[in-house]
Design a protein around this motif. Structure first.
Motif, PDB file in Angstrom:
ATOM      1  N   MET A   1       0.834  -1.172   0.000  1.00  0.00           N
ATOM      2  CA  MET A   1       0.000   0.000   0.000  1.00  0.00           C
ATOM      3  C   MET A   1       0.887   1.246   0.000  1.00  0.00           C
ATOM      4  O   MET A   1       1.852   1.343   0.720  1.00  0.00           O
ATOM      5  CB  MET A   1      -0.901  -0.009   1.217  1.00  0.00           C
ATOM      6  N   HIS A   2       0.551   2.199  -0.855  1.00  0.00           N
ATOM      7  CA  HIS A   2       1.334   3.420  -0.984  1.00  0.00           C
ATOM      8  C   HIS A   2       0.750   4.504  -0.096  1.00  0.00           C
ATOM      9  O   HIS A   2      -0.449   4.570   0.118  1.00  0.00           O
ATOM     10  CB  HIS A   2       1.328   3.889  -2.445  1.00  0.00           C
ATOM     11  N   PRO A   3       1.627   5.399   0.392  1.00  0.00           N
ATOM     12  CA  PRO A   3       1.111   6.513   1.186  1.00  0.00           C
ATOM     13  C   PRO A   3       0.224   7.398   0.319  1.00  0.00           C
ATOM     14  O   PRO A   3       0.282   7.371  -0.898  1.00  0.00           O
ATOM     15  CB  PRO A   3       2.377   7.248   1.634  1.00  0.00           C
ATOM     16  N   GLN A   4      -0.596   8.198   0.956  1.00  0.00           N
ATOM     17  CA  GLN A   4      -1.503   9.089   0.241  1.00  0.00           C
ATOM     18  C   GLN A   4      -0.705  10.041  -0.643  1.00  0.00           C
ATOM     19  O   GLN A   4       0.316  10.582  -0.248  1.00  0.00           O
ATOM     20  CB  GLN A   4      -2.345   9.878   1.231  1.00  0.00           C
ATOM     21  N   ALA A   5      -1.209  10.239  -1.873  1.00  0.00           N
ATOM     22  CA  ALA A   5      -0.535  11.116  -2.821  1.00  0.00           C
ATOM     23  C   ALA A   5      -0.597  12.560  -2.333  1.00  0.00           C
ATOM     24  O   ALA A   5      -1.609  13.002  -1.813  1.00  0.00           O
ATOM     25  CB  ALA A   5      -1.189  11.002  -4.187  1.00  0.00           C
ATOM     26  N   PRO A   6       0.499  13.301  -2.508  1.00  0.00           N
ATOM     27  CA  PRO A   6       0.513  14.709  -2.100  1.00  0.00           C
ATOM     28  C   PRO A   6      -0.376  15.560  -2.992  1.00  0.00           C
ATOM     29  O   PRO A   6      -0.814  15.131  -4.047  1.00  0.00           O
ATOM     30  CB  PRO A   6       1.990  15.100  -2.244  1.00  0.00           C
TER      31      PRO A   6
ATOM     32  N   ARG B   1      10.396  17.860 -40.151  1.00  0.00           N
ATOM     33  CA  ARG B   1      11.725  18.483 -40.224  1.00  0.00           C
ATOM     34  C   ARG B   1      12.102  19.191 -38.934  1.00  0.00           C
ATOM     35  O   ARG B   1      13.271  19.393 -38.653  1.00  0.00           O
ATOM     36  CB  ARG B   1      11.786  19.464 -41.384  1.00  0.00           C
ATOM     37  N   ASP B   2      11.125  19.602 -38.147  1.00  0.00           N
ATOM     38  CA  ASP B   2      11.406  20.307 -36.899  1.00  0.00           C
ATOM     39  C   ASP B   2      11.789  19.326 -35.806  1.00  0.00           C
ATOM     40  O   ASP B   2      11.327  18.188 -35.773  1.00  0.00           O
ATOM     41  CB  ASP B   2      10.175  21.090 -36.438  1.00  0.00           C
ATOM     42  N   VAL B   3      12.634  19.774 -34.880  1.00  0.00           N
ATOM     43  CA  VAL B   3      12.997  18.989 -33.704  1.00  0.00           C
ATOM     44  C   VAL B   3      12.543  19.781 -32.484  1.00  0.00           C
ATOM     45  O   VAL B   3      12.862  20.958 -32.347  1.00  0.00           O
ATOM     46  CB  VAL B   3      14.514  18.717 -33.639  1.00  0.00           C
ATOM     47  N   ILE B   4      11.781  19.125 -31.617  1.00  0.00           N
ATOM     48  CA  ILE B   4      11.215  19.782 -30.442  1.00  0.00           C
ATOM     49  C   ILE B   4      11.721  19.061 -29.196  1.00  0.00           C
ATOM     50  O   ILE B   4      11.702  17.835 -29.135  1.00  0.00           O
ATOM     51  CB  ILE B   4       9.669  19.719 -30.483  1.00  0.00           C
ATOM     52  N   GLN B   5      12.146  19.832 -28.194  1.00  0.00           N
ATOM     53  CA  GLN B   5      12.602  19.235 -26.941  1.00  0.00           C
ATOM     54  C   GLN B   5      11.473  19.277 -25.920  1.00  0.00           C
ATOM     55  O   GLN B   5      10.829  20.304 -25.735  1.00  0.00           O
ATOM     56  CB  GLN B   5      13.808  19.975 -26.374  1.00  0.00           C
ATOM     57  N   TYR B   6      11.255  18.137 -25.281  1.00  0.00           N
ATOM     58  CA  TYR B   6      10.292  18.037 -24.183  1.00  0.00           C
ATOM     59  C   TYR B   6      11.063  17.617 -22.948  1.00  0.00           C
ATOM     60  O   TYR B   6      11.885  16.718 -23.000  1.00  0.00           O
ATOM     61  CB  TYR B   6       9.208  16.996 -24.498  1.00  0.00           C
ATOM     62  N   ALA B   7      10.795  18.276 -21.849  1.00  0.00           N
ATOM     63  CA  ALA B   7      11.504  17.976 -20.612  1.00  0.00           C
ATOM     64  C   ALA B   7      10.500  17.815 -19.479  1.00  0.00           C
ATOM     65  O   ALA B   7       9.287  17.876 -19.694  1.00  0.00           O
ATOM     66  CB  ALA B   7      12.506  19.086 -20.300  1.00  0.00           C
ATOM     67  N   GLU B   8      11.025  17.643 -18.279  1.00  0.00           N
ATOM     68  CA  GLU B   8      10.212  17.475 -17.075  1.00  0.00           C
ATOM     69  C   GLU B   8       9.065  18.482 -17.042  1.00  0.00           C
ATOM     70  O   GLU B   8       9.234  19.649 -17.361  1.00  0.00           O
ATOM     71  CB  GLU B   8      11.140  17.689 -15.884  1.00  0.00           C
ATOM     72  N   ASN B   9       7.903  17.984 -16.687  1.00  0.00           N
ATOM     73  CA  ASN B   9       6.674  18.773 -16.586  1.00  0.00           C
ATOM     74  C   ASN B   9       6.110  19.200 -17.937  1.00  0.00           C
ATOM     75  O   ASN B   9       5.239  20.054 -17.989  1.00  0.00           O
ATOM     76  CB  ASN B   9       6.848  19.997 -15.683  1.00  0.00           C
TER      77      ASN B   9
ATOM     78  N   HIS C   1       4.569  19.781  -7.698  1.00  0.00           N
ATOM     79  CA  HIS C   1       5.926  19.240  -7.636  1.00  0.00           C
ATOM     80  C   HIS C   1       5.954  17.938  -6.845  1.00  0.00           C
ATOM     81  O   HIS C   1       6.570  16.966  -7.266  1.00  0.00           O
ATOM     82  CB  HIS C   1       6.898  20.252  -7.031  1.00  0.00           C
ATOM     83  N   SER C   2       5.287  17.904  -5.720  1.00  0.00           N
ATOM     84  CA  SER C   2       5.269  16.700  -4.882  1.00  0.00           C
ATOM     85  C   SER C   2       4.543  15.546  -5.576  1.00  0.00           C
ATOM     86  O   SER C   2       4.947  14.398  -5.449  1.00  0.00           O
ATOM     87  CB  SER C   2       4.624  16.994  -3.538  1.00  0.00           C
ATOM     88  N   ARG C   3       3.465  15.845  -6.318  1.00  0.00           N
ATOM     89  CA  ARG C   3       2.753  14.787  -7.052  1.00  0.00           C
ATOM     90  C   ARG C   3       3.646  14.187  -8.119  1.00  0.00           C
ATOM     91  O   ARG C   3       3.684  12.973  -8.303  1.00  0.00           O
ATOM     92  CB  ARG C   3       1.479  15.329  -7.692  1.00  0.00           C
ATOM     93  N   ARG C   4       4.398  15.047  -8.850  1.00  0.00           N
ATOM     94  CA  ARG C   4       5.304  14.555  -9.882  1.00  0.00           C
ATOM     95  C   ARG C   4       6.371  13.670  -9.247  1.00  0.00           C
ATOM     96  O   ARG C   4       6.655  12.573  -9.723  1.00  0.00           O
ATOM     97  CB  ARG C   4       5.951  15.711 -10.644  1.00  0.00           C
ATOM     98  N   GLN C   5       6.966  14.125  -8.155  1.00  0.00           N
ATOM     99  CA  GLN C   5       7.999  13.340  -7.485  1.00  0.00           C
ATOM    100  C   GLN C   5       7.432  12.029  -6.939  1.00  0.00           C
ATOM    101  O   GLN C   5       8.088  10.997  -6.986  1.00  0.00           O
ATOM    102  CB  GLN C   5       8.660  14.143  -6.361  1.00  0.00           C
ATOM    103  N   TYR C   6       6.211  12.062  -6.447  1.00  0.00           N
ATOM    104  CA  TYR C   6       5.526  10.855  -5.967  1.00  0.00           C
ATOM    105  C   TYR C   6       5.421   9.823  -7.098  1.00  0.00           C
ATOM    106  O   TYR C   6       5.737   8.649  -6.919  1.00  0.00           O
ATOM    107  CB  TYR C   6       4.147  11.245  -5.441  1.00  0.00           C
ATOM    108  N   LEU C   7       4.993  10.271  -8.298  1.00  0.00           N
ATOM    109  CA  LEU C   7       4.898   9.366  -9.451  1.00  0.00           C
ATOM    110  C   LEU C   7       6.265   8.839  -9.866  1.00  0.00           C
ATOM    111  O   LEU C   7       6.424   7.655 -10.167  1.00  0.00           O
ATOM    112  CB  LEU C   7       4.226  10.060 -10.632  1.00  0.00           C
TER     113      LEU C   7
END
Length: 132
Positions: A1-6, A71-79, A10-16
């Motif tokens: 069982m996992h603790p309750q999600a924040p 032809r385009d290059v797109i960067q996707y990062a955290e969030n 930011h905390s939800r992302r880190q939880y995942l």
């Protein structure tokens, strides 16, 4: 069982991220724990991958990737996220992934037939939705 999600973003992302890091990975993907929600973890930078991006929303939880829908290059990062409403050819690669700083993403697959049925069932046939 996992603790309750924040509750804060930011905390939800880190939880995942923490949950995904605990899961057993088979190659780059984590076996389906939730239907139509594949999860990915790369522990080394990837080379080019090519394929068809199916309808869905890809959420980057940690790390970054480059994608090229043409032809385009797109960067996707955290969030960041990438949404595709149609299947389309795409290439890409994960950047700077390592065992200590992996690339982690989730893909929410969209079922277009189900979406069409919901539109018809709930009489949402107004405006631009007629094109679907």
């Amino acid at each position: 069982m996992h603790p309750q999600a924040p509750t804060d973003r930011h905390s939800r992302r880190q939880y995942l991220v923490d949950l995904i890091l605990q899961m057993r990975a088979e190659d780059i993907s984590i076996p389906d724990t939730v239907p139509d929600l594949p999860m990915y973890r790369l522990t080394e930078s990837s080379t080019d991958f090519c394929g068809v991006c199916e309808p869905g929303a890809c959420f980057i939880l940690d790390g970054s990737k480059l994608v090229s829908p043409g032809r385009d290059v797109i960067q996707y990062a955290e969030n960041c996220y990438l949404i595709s409403a149609i299947g389309m050819p795409m290439s890409g690669w994960a950047q700077s992934a390592s065992a200590t700083d992996p690339y982690i993403a989730m893909l929410l697959c969209l079922d277009l037939q189900l979406i069409r049925r919901l539109i018809m069932e709930y009489d949402m046939n107004g405006g631009a939705m007629r094109a679907i």
